[in-house]
Design a protein around this motif. Structure first.
Motif, PDB file in Angstrom:
ATOM      1  N   GLY A 488       0.679  -1.372  -0.093  1.00 17.17           N
ATOM      2  CA  GLY A 488      -0.115  -0.130  -0.064  1.00 17.17           C
ATOM      3  C   GLY A 488       0.933   1.213   0.233  1.00 17.17           C
ATOM      4  N   PHE A 489       2.062   1.266   0.769  1.00 14.40           N
ATOM      5  CA  PHE A 489       2.803   2.429   0.738  1.00 14.40           C
ATOM      6  C   PHE A 489       3.460   2.616  -0.635  1.00 14.40           C
ATOM      7  CE2 PHE A 489       3.858   1.137   5.353  1.00 14.40           C
ATOM      8  CZ  PHE A 489       2.570   1.670   5.850  1.00 14.40           C
ATOM      9  N   LEU A 490       3.980   1.509  -1.233  1.00 14.00           N
ATOM     10  CA  LEU A 490       4.382   1.604  -2.687  1.00 14.00           C
ATOM     11  C   LEU A 490       3.254   2.248  -3.745  1.00 14.00           C
ATOM     12  CD1 LEU A 490       6.624  -1.162  -3.375  1.00 14.00           C
ATOM     13  CD2 LEU A 490       7.269   1.014  -3.074  1.00 14.00           C
ATOM     14  N   LEU A 491       2.203   1.809  -3.627  1.00 14.25           N
ATOM     15  CA  LEU A 491       1.038   2.540  -4.470  1.00 14.25           C
ATOM     16  C   LEU A 491       0.856   4.064  -4.104  1.00 14.25           C
ATOM     17  CD1 LEU A 491      -1.505  -0.153  -4.345  1.00 14.25           C
ATOM     18  CD2 LEU A 491      -0.047   0.125  -6.180  1.00 14.25           C
ATOM     19  N   GLU A 492       0.927   4.570  -2.817  1.00 18.38           N
ATOM     20  CA  GLU A 492       1.009   5.714  -2.274  1.00 18.38           C
ATOM     21  C   GLU A 492       2.057   6.438  -2.962  1.00 18.38           C
ATOM     22  OE1 GLU A 492      -0.036   8.533   1.441  1.00 18.38           O
ATOM     23  OE2 GLU A 492      -0.144   6.281   1.713  1.00 18.38           O
ATOM     24  N   TYR A 493       3.274   5.933  -2.817  1.00 16.06           N
ATOM     25  CA  TYR A 493       4.392   6.557  -3.171  1.00 16.06           C
ATOM     26  C   TYR A 493       4.555   6.768  -4.969  1.00 16.06           C
ATOM     27  CZ  TYR A 493       9.606   7.381  -3.923  1.00 16.06           C
ATOM     28  OH  TYR A 493      10.606   7.888  -4.245  1.00 16.06           O
ATOM     29  N   VAL A 494       4.076   5.703  -5.608  1.00 11.28           N
ATOM     30  CA  VAL A 494       3.891   5.820  -6.988  1.00 11.28           C
ATOM     31  C   VAL A 494       3.001   7.068  -7.427  1.00 11.28           C
ATOM     32  CG1 VAL A 494       3.074   4.623  -9.014  1.00 11.28           C
ATOM     33  CG2 VAL A 494       4.680   3.235  -7.484  1.00 11.28           C
ATOM     34  N   GLY A 495       1.898   7.298  -6.538  1.00 11.53           N
ATOM     35  CA  GLY A 495       1.036   8.282  -7.166  1.00 11.53           C
ATOM     36  C   GLY A 495       1.508   9.519  -6.723  1.00 11.53           C
ATOM     37  N   ASP A 496       2.545   9.453  -5.648  1.00 15.33           N
ATOM     38  CA  ASP A 496       3.175  11.036  -5.553  1.00 15.33           C
ATOM     39  C   ASP A 496       4.246  11.185  -6.679  1.00 15.33           C
ATOM     40  OD1 ASP A 496       1.805  11.383  -3.270  1.00 15.33           O
ATOM     41  OD2 ASP A 496       3.375  10.777  -1.684  1.00 15.33           O
ATOM     42  N   LEU A 497       4.818  10.181  -7.248  1.00 14.85           N
ATOM     43  CA  LEU A 497       5.910  10.581  -7.903  1.00 14.85           C
ATOM     44  C   LEU A 497       5.125  10.787  -9.475  1.00 14.85           C
ATOM     45  CD1 LEU A 497       8.176   7.317  -7.705  1.00 14.85           C
ATOM     46  CD2 LEU A 497       8.644   9.636  -7.014  1.00 14.85           C
ATOM     47  N   ALA A 498       4.005  10.521  -9.667  1.00 18.53           N
ATOM     48  CA  ALA A 498       3.168  10.691 -10.782  1.00 18.53           C
ATOM     49  C   ALA A 498       2.359  12.119 -10.628  1.00 18.53           C
ATOM     50  CB  ALA A 498       2.095   9.611 -11.101  1.00 18.53           C
ATOM     51  N   THR A 499       2.431  12.772  -9.753  1.00 20.06           N
ATOM     52  CA  THR A 499       1.788  14.113  -9.501  1.00 20.06           C
ATOM     53  C   THR A 499       2.891  15.214  -9.470  1.00 20.06           C
ATOM     54  OG1 THR A 499       1.536  13.540  -6.996  1.00 20.06           O
ATOM     55  CG2 THR A 499      -0.438  13.075  -8.653  1.00 20.06           C
ATOM     56  N   LEU A 505       8.213   9.565 -14.017  1.00 22.17           N
ATOM     57  CA  LEU A 505       7.753   8.239 -14.546  1.00 22.17           C
ATOM     58  C   LEU A 505       8.828   7.092 -14.744  1.00 22.17           C
ATOM     59  CD1 LEU A 505       5.504   9.693 -17.173  1.00 22.17           C
ATOM     60  CD2 LEU A 505       4.816   8.984 -14.959  1.00 22.17           C
ATOM     61  N   ARG A 506      10.141   7.642 -14.753  1.00 17.14           N
ATOM     62  CA  ARG A 506      11.169   6.670 -14.929  1.00 17.14           C
ATOM     63  C   ARG A 506      11.203   5.765 -13.615  1.00 17.14           C
ATOM     64  NH1 ARG A 506      15.440   6.341 -18.341  1.00 17.14           N
ATOM     65  NH2 ARG A 506      14.988   8.460 -19.255  1.00 17.14           N
ATOM     66  N   THR A 507      11.134   6.464 -12.483  1.00 15.90           N
ATOM     67  CA  THR A 507      11.158   5.903 -11.265  1.00 15.90           C
ATOM     68  C   THR A 507      10.038   4.769 -11.029  1.00 15.90           C
ATOM     69  OG1 THR A 507      12.439   7.444 -10.221  1.00 15.90           O
ATOM     70  CG2 THR A 507      11.404   6.130  -8.839  1.00 15.90           C
ATOM     71  N   VAL A 508       8.798   5.400 -11.623  1.00 18.48           N
ATOM     72  CA  VAL A 508       7.593   4.464 -11.579  1.00 18.48           C
ATOM     73  C   VAL A 508       7.777   3.307 -12.231  1.00 18.48           C
ATOM     74  CG1 VAL A 508       5.225   4.393 -12.154  1.00 18.48           C
ATOM     75  CG2 VAL A 508       6.144   6.573 -11.069  1.00 18.48           C
ATOM     76  N   SER A 509       8.289   3.260 -13.477  1.00 17.98           N
ATOM     77  CA  SER A 509       8.553   1.994 -14.384  1.00 17.98           C
ATOM     78  C   SER A 509       9.523   1.188 -13.489  1.00 17.98           C
ATOM     79  CB  SER A 509       8.976   2.385 -15.678  1.00 17.98           C
ATOM     80  OG  SER A 509      10.037   3.131 -15.597  1.00 17.98           O
ATOM     81  N   ALA A 510      10.628   1.595 -13.027  1.00 20.26           N
ATOM     82  CA  ALA A 510      11.656   0.916 -12.315  1.00 20.26           C
ATOM     83  C   ALA A 510      11.053   0.203 -10.907  1.00 20.26           C
ATOM     84  CB  ALA A 510      12.812   1.814 -11.795  1.00 20.26           C
ATOM     85  N   LEU A 511      10.018   0.737 -10.516  1.00 16.34           N
ATOM     86  CA  LEU A 511       9.358   0.141  -8.940  1.00 16.34           C
ATOM     87  C   LEU A 511       8.181  -0.765  -9.642  1.00 16.34           C
ATOM     88  CD1 LEU A 511       9.140   3.143  -6.680  1.00 16.34           C
ATOM     89  CD2 LEU A 511      10.855   1.520  -6.927  1.00 16.34           C
ATOM     90  N   ILE A 512       7.841  -0.911 -10.750  1.00 19.61           N
ATOM     91  CA  ILE A 512       6.817  -1.713 -11.049  1.00 19.61           C
ATOM     92  C   ILE A 512       7.134  -3.487 -10.921  1.00 19.61           C
ATOM     93  CG2 ILE A 512       5.578  -2.723 -13.167  1.00 19.61           C
ATOM     94  CD1 ILE A 512       4.313  -0.377 -12.135  1.00 19.61           C
ATOM     95  N   PRO A 513       8.649  -3.825 -11.090  1.00 17.08           N
ATOM     96  CA  PRO A 513       8.569  -5.346 -10.654  1.00 17.08           C
ATOM     97  C   PRO A 513       8.597  -5.449  -9.337  1.00 17.08           C
ATOM     98  CG  PRO A 513      10.305  -4.271 -12.233  1.00 17.08           C
ATOM     99  CD  PRO A 513       9.548  -3.070 -11.808  1.00 17.08           C
ATOM    100  N   GLN A 514       8.892  -4.687  -8.386  1.00 16.07           N
ATOM    101  CA  GLN A 514       8.635  -5.025  -6.950  1.00 16.07           C
ATOM    102  C   GLN A 514       7.248  -4.933  -6.661  1.00 16.07           C
ATOM    103  OE1 GLN A 514      11.445  -3.340  -8.358  1.00 16.07           O
ATOM    104  NE2 GLN A 514      12.689  -4.746  -7.636  1.00 16.07           N
ATOM    105  N   ILE A 515       6.657  -4.220  -7.234  1.00 18.62           N
ATOM    106  CA  ILE A 515       5.087  -4.113  -6.985  1.00 18.62           C
ATOM    107  C   ILE A 515       4.589  -5.519  -7.403  1.00 18.62           C
ATOM    108  CG2 ILE A 515       2.747  -2.898  -7.387  1.00 18.62           C
ATOM    109  CD1 ILE A 515       4.168  -0.325  -7.738  1.00 18.62           C
TER     110      ILE A 515
END
Length: 846
Positions: A488-499, A505-515
């Motif tokens: 849940g924390f990762l989803l919230e962190y990805v939302g903050d990166l997108a806003t 977006l580069r960091t978002v795509s890098a964190l997708i495998p861990q999610i």
């Protein structure tokens, strides 16, 4: 008449006798009656019958004769003898049980109350009138009436059975002894002493026989060794003849030998479980972290003395070591030669030589076969020794030729260079700059943000990867809950990166495998987390619509969440707890969110791409998608009159924002180049010139037409394909200003028109008939509504209990009536038999 009555009575009496005799019933295994019970209770007699049909009836008749008939016979009679002994009229007790209970009652009755608490007096137990205490003494009673001379002694048969021949000792002495001793019987003590003496004598004889057999065996062994060399004689090597006479091996024999010496398959290593792999990975990371901390503190241990190993001339520097090299190089210690190591080596060599001599002495005592093997292996040992010295000789030769021996000695004698302070500081700074290898699981969102902020995308991915490895669920009991929260924390962190501005977006795509890994590890927790975010977004959209009347397009964080949902969960299911709410959110956003800017157009195209991805496998019709694409194409039309299509919400036929995609300068199409639209423009469109904005509009139109083309490919197999795309075809054919667009967009426009047929299919749409069809005349059954059926049960607990008691009363009442009728019939038969027998007796007396 008299004779007829006599024969009738005799026949009746015969029938009565036959009924009393209970003739045998032939046993048929298929007619055996077995009343099974659920479980056996210890001490409870079984009431379940096992037998043939008719046996239970005969038992019931016999039971009535024992009880009901006796009561009938004793009716109105007072001068009868009644046996009041215990259990006399109890048919359930066996005779043995009756006797035992009567004996117990008799002893209790005779027992006096005054001896109840007297513990000193014990009751004397007897057996057939004899005291058991006297019998336990086992005194030999001498029978005075016996004529045997050996009175009071064990018989010869008894001693022969129990003592193995002791009966022979009971015989009389030889004729050479005195007459008095012959007639005098031996006592028991004398017999036992003589038996002991005889057993000792037999033991000594067995010992002497064993010693003699041992001596004979040793003697035979010595004689065998003396002639063994003659039997196993072998000709010396010089006298051996050439082996030219041996037959040549066939191809088959050669293949057999090759298969025999072929290397067998080696067992592979055992596959490790996920828990073992996680444990090893955590141990590796902890070791690396400990090394990093040592380097950071400057406590790294370095090898003070670097021993130089001997390098052969044939060494290829490939890291392959055949055998360990125990030779030591020259070294100084405290300004002197290090001779202790050499002395220890010499002592070890001396010990090895002594051990070798002992082994040689033991080998000399071996068999002749072992000596032959040693003789055959001498040549091989010599060859090996030659090969071992070849390497040494080559080393010596190379030293003499090149003159490198002295240099090697100098290098070995020199001390290693000391590490400077600057190098130590540089190593410490490098260790501090490195990422730690172990990380604790974050307990809150702020902890996760503090852990990841200040690092690049790859470093953040590496931090998450190491956190998952160090906190694997199999390593500790509380890790599972921590990692579930981390999702849940990762989803919230990805939302903050997108806003962010600009979005990362580069960091978002890098964190997708861990999610994705966390979702596979904890699917239920991931499902709940995504459901919560979707429901919150849907509720916020509904509240905005109620307050303002229209809602803005979802931000980039929500678009990223919808994309992640499509990656994590299956979108082809008919109903899914996560993708179905996401699908509904998409349809709600495409129909109720207003399009008032180019950023909204870009977000709408992203939503259309996501919607097309959601229905790509299931090929489910998505009317909101087609209506939104039609509305986007409507934004490109400058003349909004005489339209052959209908525009639905959130678009309007005319208005302030209905010309968003109309080009301001038709000549910009010559300078436009096709390129993908960046998602960063969906968050905020940077300040651009009018030409750049027209280029951006052309890119949006190109993407919209590409989505229409993909939709035509997706729904081309549907029967209503032509009807669905007729509004889009009418807009593209008559209203879209395609002449002022670049050539790639014109080609795309032409492909779409070729894919959509001009005339819709002739299949009429499915509609309900105006009148109900008249059914065929059939024999329909008469349906009667039954209100009371099955078991009657009341509504309340008291009514249910009352109904149950009524049912039980009726059942018991029916059973009692049935038994009374059977008893009445039985008594009637018995009365009739009594009357017939009495009449027959009277007539016989007459």
């Amino acid at each position: 008449m008299m004779r007829k009555q006599q024969t009738f009575s005799r026949g009746l009496s015969d029938k009565v006798r036959k009924s009393k005799a209970a003739p045998e019933i032939q046993k048929n295994p298929f007619e055996v009656k077995i009343n099974r019970k659920k479980f056996d209770v210890l001490g409870r007699k079984s009431k379940h019958d096992v037998g043939l049909p008719g046996v239970s009836r005969s038992r019931a008749i016999q039971k009535r004769k024992d009880t009901l008939l006796k009561e009938f016979r004793l009716k109105d009679k007072n001068n009868t003898f009644i046996d009041r002994r215990f259990g006399e009229y109890d048919s359930k007790l066996t005779p043995e049980e009756k006797i035992l209970q009567r004996f117990t009652l008799e002893r209790q009755r005779t027992q006096d109350r005054k001896d109840m608490y007297n513990l000193n007096e014990e009751e004397e137990l007897t057996h057939y009138g004899q005291s058991l205490a006297e019998m336990e003494k086992m005194t030999d009673v001498i029978d005075s009436d016996s004529d045997s001379e050996e009175k009071g002694l064990l018989s010869a048969e008894l001693t022969a059975t129990h003592f193995g021949g002791g009966g022979g000792l009971l015989r009389k002495k030889s004729a050479g002894d005195d007459e008095e001793e012959e007639h005098k019987p031996r006592s028991r003590q004398e017999l036992i002493e003589e038996l002991i003496i005889k057993s000792k004598q037999e033991k000594r004889e067995r010992q002497t026989q064993k010693e003699e057999a041992q001596e004979l065996t040793e003697k035979l062994d010595q004689e065998w060794k003396s002639i063994q060399n003659l039997l196993a004689h072998k000709t010396p090597k010089a006298e051996r003849t050439d082996e030219t006479d041996k037959p040549k091996l066939d191809q088959y024999d050669m293949m057999v030998r090759e298969l025999g010496f072929e290397m067998k398959a080696q067992p592979s290593e055992k596959l490790k479980s996920a828990e073992e792999l996680a444990r090893e990975e955590r141990q590796r990371l902890q070791t690396l972290e400990a090394d990093r901390l040592k380097r950071m503190m400057g406590d790294a241990e370095e090898d003070a003395v670097q021993t130089n190993t001997h390098i052969s001339a044939d060494d290829m520097n490939d890291g392959f070591i055949l055998d360990g090299d125990d030779r030591k190089t020259l070294a100084y210690k405290d300004g002197k030669w290090n001779i202790e190591g050499e002395e220890e080596e010499k002592e070890d060599e001396d010990g090895d030589e002594e051990g070798g001599e002992e082994e040689e002495e033991e080998d000399d005592e071996d068999d002749a076969e072992g000596e032959e093997d040693d003789e055959e292996g001498e040549d091989d040992d010599e060859d090996d020794a030659d090969e071992d010295h070849c390497d040494l000789q080559s080393d010596e030769g190379s030293e003499d030729e090149d003159g490198q021996g002295a240099e090697e000695e100098q290098v070995c004698a020199e001390e290693p260079p000391a590490v400077s302070e600057e190098q130590k500081k540089a190593a410490q700074e490098a260790a501090k700059a490195e990422l730690p290898y172990t990380f604790p699981a974050p307990e809150s969102y702020s902890d996760l943000k503090q852990l990841l902020q200040g690092h690049g995308s790859e470093q953040q991915r590496l931090i998450l990867d190491r956190t998952l490895k160090c906190n694997h669920p199999s390593l500790s009991a509380g890790n599972k809950a921590k990692l579930q929260k981390l999702f849940g924390f990762l989803l919230e962190y990805v939302g903050d990166l997108a806003t962010q501005n600009p979005p990362d977006l580069r960091t978002v795509s890098a964190l997708i495998p861990q999610i994705c890994g966390l979702c596979q590890m904890f699917p239920e927790a991931a499902c709940k987390a995504v459901q919560t975010l979707l429901s919150d977004s849907g509720h916020s959209m509904e509240e905005t619509l109620e307050v303002k009347g229209r809602a803005p397009m979802p931000d980039l964080d929500m678009l990223v969440l919808l994309k992640i949902t499509a990656l994590l969960f299956p979108s082809s299911d008919f109903r899914h707890p996560v993708t179905t709410p996401a699908f509904l959110f998409l349809s709600q956003a495409l129909t109720r969110c207003a399009v008032v800017s180019l950023e909204d157009v870009c977000k709408g195209l992203v939503l259309c791409c996501l919607a097309l991805e959601y229905v790509s496998l299931s090929q489910r019709i998505f009317p909101e998608l087609l209506n939104f694409l039609l509305g986007l194409l409507h934004l490109t039309v400058s003349d909004k009159h005489n339209m052959g299509y209908t525009v639905v919400s959130p678009f309007r036929r005319q208005g302030k924002s209905c010309d968003l995609l109309v080009l301001k300068d038709p000549n910009v199409s010559h300078s436009w180049n096709r390129k993908p639209i960046s998602l960063q423009t969906a968050h905020r469109l940077p300040a651009q010139s009018p030409v750049e904005r027209d280029h951006y509009r052309l890119s949006l139109i190109d993407s919209c037409l590409d989505l229409v083309k993909r939709c035509t490919w997706l729904y081309k197999d549907l029967p209503s394909y032509a009807h669905i795309f007729q509004p889009i075809r009418a807009l593209l054919l008559k209203h879209l200003p395609v002449e002022g667009y670049p050539a790639p967009i014109q080609d795309l426009h032409r492909e779409i028109l070729d894919a959509i047929p001009e005339k819709p299919s002739q299949h009429a749409p499915l509609v309900f008939k105006k009148k109900k069809p008249i059914p065929l005349k059939l024999f329909t059954p008469k349906i009667v509504q039954i209100l009371d059926y099955g078991k009657k049960r009341g509504n309340t607990k008291e009514e249910k209990e009352r109904e149950r008691l009524k049912h039980k009363y009726k059942r018991e009442f029916k059973g009692a009536l049935r038994e009374i009728r059977k008893d009445t019939r039985f008594l009637a038969r018995e009365k009739l038999s009594d009357v017939m027998s009495r009449d027959a007796k009277k007539k016989s007396d007459v």
